[in-house]
Design an enzyme around this catalytic site. Structure first.
Site, mmCIF file in Angstrom:
data_model
loop_
_atom_site.group_PDB
_atom_site.id
_atom_site.type_symbol
_atom_site.label_atom_id
_atom_site.label_comp_id
_atom_site.label_asym_id
_atom_site.label_seq_id
_atom_site.Cartn_x
_atom_site.Cartn_y
_atom_site.Cartn_z
ATOM 1 N N ASP A 48 0.714 -1.285 -0.022
ATOM 2 C CA ASP A 48 -0.023 -0.014 0.017
ATOM 3 C C ASP A 48 0.825 1.061 -0.169
ATOM 4 O OD1 ASP A 48 -2.367 1.449 0.152
ATOM 5 O OD2 ASP A 48 -3.286 0.376 1.966
ATOM 6 N N TRP A 106 -3.244 3.137 -5.736
ATOM 7 C CA TRP A 106 -4.398 3.680 -5.966
ATOM 8 C C TRP A 106 -4.402 4.481 -7.539
ATOM 9 C CZ3 TRP A 106 -2.680 6.765 -1.445
ATOM 10 C CH2 TRP A 106 -2.335 5.771 -0.360
ATOM 11 N N GLY A 107 -3.696 3.793 -8.340
ATOM 12 C CA GLY A 107 -3.469 3.992 -9.629
ATOM 13 C C GLY A 107 -2.649 5.540 -9.938
ATOM 14 N N ASP A 143 -10.177 3.180 -3.727
ATOM 15 C CA ASP A 143 -11.031 2.030 -3.422
ATOM 16 C C ASP A 143 -12.281 1.858 -3.919
ATOM 17 O OD1 ASP A 143 -8.650 1.767 -1.856
ATOM 18 O OD2 ASP A 143 -9.813 1.568 0.110
HETATM 19 C C1 GAL Z 1 -6.176 1.225 1.345
HETATM 20 C C2 GAL Z 1 -6.416 0.286 0.371
HETATM 21 C C3 GAL Z 1 -7.457 -0.800 0.805
HETATM 22 C C4 GAL Z 1 -7.046 -1.272 2.067
HETATM 23 C C5 GAL Z 1 -6.753 -0.218 3.229
HETATM 24 C C6 GAL Z 1 -6.436 -0.655 4.589
HETATM 25 O O1 GAL Z 1 -5.321 2.283 0.976
HETATM 26 O O2 GAL Z 1 -6.512 0.636 -0.857
HETATM 27 O O3 GAL Z 1 -7.376 -1.708 -0.124
HETATM 28 O O4 GAL Z 1 -5.983 -2.345 1.993
HETATM 29 O O5 GAL Z 1 -6.011 0.533 2.704
HETATM 30 O O6 GAL Z 1 -6.001 0.237 5.425
#
Ligand code: GAL
Length: 404
Positions: free
Chosen positions: A155, A201-202, A222
């Site tokens: 992430d 996130w692209g 998301d």
């Molecule tokens: C976001 C991610 C999600 C999930 C989340 C967990 O950044 O896009 O898919 O992993 O964090 O905190």
């Protein structure tokens, strides 16, 4: 954690200039077809990041027949570790969630013929505030290898930022490619071949370089468990379909089917578009509570075969003669993509109940002849030069059209 919709629109706008020429694909032998699996986040956020959830889900993969259909990866997302590293700098599985550690769980999952994945983050902390891998990439990659981890989702929270270390940086210092590559190199030197899922996130037109760094890359913020997310993500995916191929696919994000917010028709469209776009299909619901209607969708063999087709080419929109042009950010009704043994055509009633027709001669890859087709949700078949369906609001049909 909920992230604000950041500079995705700007990022998508720059995709036109992008070229994959000169980029070498990662070529670690993994992800030759889109990954099929499950991830804990949509099912229960932090509460689902446990050994119990992982093993219960693995058992459900077997008992529900999902394993037999190719669903393989059980991935635990954010919140699986303790809030700090140990005195030697190692990540520590939270003992209340992993009473026997991680290795015992991955061993058990492997013994069932399945694979195990974990989540980490490129910044100082994960999005939910657990230790991130910045400065610990090599150590963490080796730890993952020693635990038998097969899949790593990485992430983008708390990465270098002009505004100080914030969860979601609007003004980054540097480029996500840098830190995604640092971890990718560490994984390659970890002693284990680990599937690498980029989750930034692209940003930074990841679709133009993601295949040289990882096996899949999130191309959007998301999937928030609403129809608007399905529309936003699928319509963005249509513009970058050419970057997906064996070994490296656009990741449209984890599924929200079975999570109670989408209508039955919307669940069909969500699954159908993700399948056609060759996205990984990573279920995100609690499998102990799945309804028979949702189960029928995720077990649809014909749709899974579209997703797993050996050509690995993602579908995109096409414009039949006389149809209005696609509008950015809106779901277009007409979709198609090549298959190793035909063409897949999707029709979506994006803006309410509609009668949708298509002349096969308007479909890329088809011509003016007569074709036989099968609608993959109903099983209905037919032959002709065109088709027409009455669709309920937000519903979808997916046709496999034979070219021989
Ligand atoms: C976001 C991610 C999600 C999930 C989340 C967990 O950044 O896009 O898919 O992993 O964090 O905190």
């Amino acid at each position: 954690m909920r992230l604000e919709l950041v500079s995705l629109t700007a990022a998508l706008g720059s995709s036109a200039h992008a070229a994959v020429a000169g980029e070498k694909r990662l070529n670690n032998g993994l992800g030759i077809k889109p990954a099929l699996g499950w991830n804990s986040w949509n099912a229960g956020q932090c509460n689902a990041a446990s050994a119990k959830f992982a093993l219960d889900t693995a058992n459900k993969f077997v008992s529900l027949g999902l394993k037999d259909l190719g669903y393989e990866y059980i991935v635990i997302d954010d919140c699986w570790s303790t809030k700090s590293r140990n005195s030697s700098g190692y990540l520590v599985p939270d003992p209340s969630k992993w009473p026997n550690g991680i290795k015992a769980v991955s061993d058990q999952i492997h013994s069932m013929g399945l694979k195990f994945g974990l989540y980490g983050c490129a910044g100082t902390m994960t999005c939910a505030g657990y230790p991130g891998s910045e400065g610990h990439e090599v150590q963490d990659a080796k730890t993952l290898a020693s635990w038998g981890v097969d899949y790593w989702k990485y992430d983008n929270c708390y990465t270098p930022c002009n505004g100080g270390r914030v969860q979601t940086c609007g003004s980054p210092i540097g480029n996500t490619r840098t830190w995604m590559t640092t971890m990718g190199n560490a994984l390659q030197q970890s002693g284990r071949n680990i599937f690498y899922n980029l989750c930034q996130w692209g940003r930074d037109s990841v679709w133009t370089w993601g295949a040289s760094v990882g096996n899949t890359w999130r191309m959007s913020t998301d999937n928030w468990n609403d129809w608007a997310s399905v529309v936003r993500i699928a319509s963005a995916a249509a513009g970058i379909s050419q970057y997906s191929g064996p070994g490296g696919f656009n990741d449209l994000d984890m599924m929200q089917v079975g999570n109670g917010k989408l209508t039955p028709a919307e669940e069909k469209t969500h699954f159908g578009l993700w399948a056609m776009c060759k996205s990984p299909i990573v279920l995100g619901n609690d499998l102990s509570k799945i309804s028979s209607a949702t189960l029928a969708i995720v077990k649809n063999k014909d749709l899974l075969a579209i997703n797993q087709d050996s050509l690995g080419k993602a579908a995109t929109t096409f414009r039949p003669s006389g149809a209005a042009a696609p509008v950015s950010g809106q779901l277009y009704p007409y979709w198609a993509g090549p298959l190793s043994d035909g063409v897949v055509v999707g029709l979506t009633a994006a803006n309410g109940a509609a009668t949708l027709s298509v002349n096969f001669k308007d479909v890329p890859g088809l011509g003016s002849g007569s074709y036989s087709w099968k609608e993959l949700y109903s099983g209905q078949t037919g032959t002709g030069t065109s088709v027409s369906f009455n669709l309920a609001s937000h519903d979808m049909v997916v046709l496999k059209v034979k070219t021989s």
